[in-house]
Design a protein around this motif. Sequence first.
Motif, PDB file in Angstrom:
ATOM      1  N   LEU A 121       0.835  -1.174   0.008  1.00 15.20           N
ATOM      2  CA  LEU A 121      -0.061  -0.239  -0.091  1.00 15.20           C
ATOM      3  C   LEU A 121       0.950   1.141  -0.130  1.00 15.20           C
ATOM      4  N   ASP A 168       1.117   5.606  -0.259  1.00 20.91           N
ATOM      5  CA  ASP A 168       0.403   7.036  -0.142  1.00 20.91           C
ATOM      6  C   ASP A 168       0.579   7.729  -1.414  1.00 20.91           C
ATOM      7  N   GLN A 169       0.003   8.772  -1.483  1.00 19.84           N
ATOM      8  CA  GLN A 169      -0.182   9.613  -2.677  1.00 19.84           C
ATOM      9  C   GLN A 169       1.231  10.219  -2.999  1.00 19.84           C
ATOM     10  N   THR A 221      -5.763  -1.172   9.220  1.00 25.24           N
ATOM     11  CA  THR A 221      -5.249   0.309   8.682  1.00 25.24           C
ATOM     12  C   THR A 221      -5.466   1.249   9.735  1.00 25.24           C
ATOM     13  N   LEU A 263      -3.279   4.199   9.835  1.00 23.27           N
ATOM     14  CA  LEU A 263      -3.154   5.297   8.454  1.00 23.27           C
ATOM     15  C   LEU A 263      -3.952   6.645   8.482  1.00 23.27           C
ATOM     16  N   TYR A 282      -5.029   5.966  -1.185  1.00 21.91           N
ATOM     17  CA  TYR A 282      -4.067   4.972  -1.260  1.00 21.91           C
ATOM     18  C   TYR A 282      -3.938   4.088  -2.503  1.00 21.91           C
ATOM     19  N   TYR A 287      -2.887   0.546  -3.983  1.00 23.42           N
ATOM     20  CA  TYR A 287      -2.421  -0.981  -3.505  1.00 23.42           C
ATOM     21  C   TYR A 287      -1.904  -1.709  -4.919  1.00 23.42           C
ATOM     22  N   LYS A 295      -6.993   1.987  -6.618  1.00 21.10           N
ATOM     23  CA  LYS A 295      -6.972   3.079  -5.571  1.00 21.10           C
ATOM     24  C   LYS A 295      -7.914   2.513  -4.392  1.00 21.10           C
TER      25      LYS A 295
END
Length: 482
Positions: free
Chosen positions: A433, A435-436, A455, A458, A463, A465, A478
């Motif tokens: 996973l 992040d942006q 999660t 988080l 995110y 995957y 996403k």
Amino acid sequence: MKKVLIVFLIMNMPFCSQSQSSWLKLFQTTENEYFGDLYELKNGNLILGYSQSDPKIGVMNKIAITKQLNPYGEEISEQRLEIENRQILLQGVIEDHGNQYSSLFIFYNQISGNSLNSGIRIEKYDGSNVSYNFPGDYDLWALGKTEIYTDKIILTGSYRKPGYTNYTPFFQTLNKEFDSISYIEIPEDQSDGSYQYFKQITGNKFWAFNMFRRRLEYLDDKFNVIGKYPLDPFYSYSFGFKWDSDSTFYYTCKDMRLPKPYTIAFNKQTHLFDTTNTLRNHWHISDTIDFTAFRQSIDFRTKDTILIGFTRNINIQNPYYAQQPSWLVVLQTDSLLNLRWERFYGGDAYYVMSNLISTQDGGCLIGGWRFDYQNSTEDQTDVFLLKLNSEGLLTGQVEMPEFQMREAIVYPNPGRQLHIRLAMQHPKAQLQLFDQAGRLVLQQQLHQTESTVETAHLSSGVYLYHLTAPTGLYESGKWVKE
């Protein structure tokens, strides 16, 4: 403005005598479309029937549309039928006279809640038609057809008479020119419900499946009920049914013995009324409401390739306009119901599977409806056709990139917790996973087909995957953390 989306790929497969096609077609208009029926002609062309109405008026099934398409999804012809002040819906196709076909419709009131002032209409292959009307106060429930005889056609269905609580089965016999030969009702003391899936045996007697009562019934040539043989009493809800031989059949249903409701079960019964040696299997113990395809959910062309279709995450209370994602699921088993593969389609909108039929090229064709709840301002559904090859693959460049074939489902999306369902051919996988900003924020090995990933640590956001496995799984997408 009418918009039709289509993609197809022709594949030459060494084990198949003809090319296989794989495509998706969405009949997208501003009108409301309701799925009717699906049929493959002997020449490989396809017949799709659905009804159309104005979503602002609220009247369902005002215009019946029948389309003929070639095996690659290209439209050949269209027929539109409207009967004043009546709802109308395709209920079957009768093929005859070479590659010609006639269409079987039912019509009834445009008043929601009943099916009064009903009847049968047959649009013949030569452009003419014939209608048969029921008494105006009969509440029509079902209509189907069977061609167990070579020289005549049997229409079968049921309706509720005034003052009755049960539905009365009827049989109307037609010759090949659709002239009525006889009409018979089953007396209430013999049976009630609706018959489908006929199997003729010696002496003009035949078996039929009573959908209401979930049992096989033995009928003579005058449609008198000779015997009644219930299926396993723990099976219920929507049934799919397919004869294998004079005494063996497959069917799909819900198994009440399983711990979670709406888990899809599939069975092979090897004796007409002795269930002792019935082979049983089921999909995973579901945490969603899953439902077999409404009209036909199990089919095969060869006895060692069984195809089963259903909707994952259907909304029973609102089956047309649910505000939730759903998936079309297709399973392939061998003749002993051992799973070979399973694949998932959709998830970007609310989909419902109505029909699954196996096709002459070794693949299958799926029909149903779609509600794009994320981009719709009103309740409005569109009809779709999905043609898959023999491996359940949808290949080529899809004009609807949001609609994809998947071998893993990531849900809920958006959600606070991450659930992952892997297809059975991938029992293990690795999850990553990001992040942006592209940073790896979670990596975990999944050791079973159903996993819940914690999660809580988080932050809310979007995110990316990745799911990979040595068995050939590689999927990404996403996921939105709420």
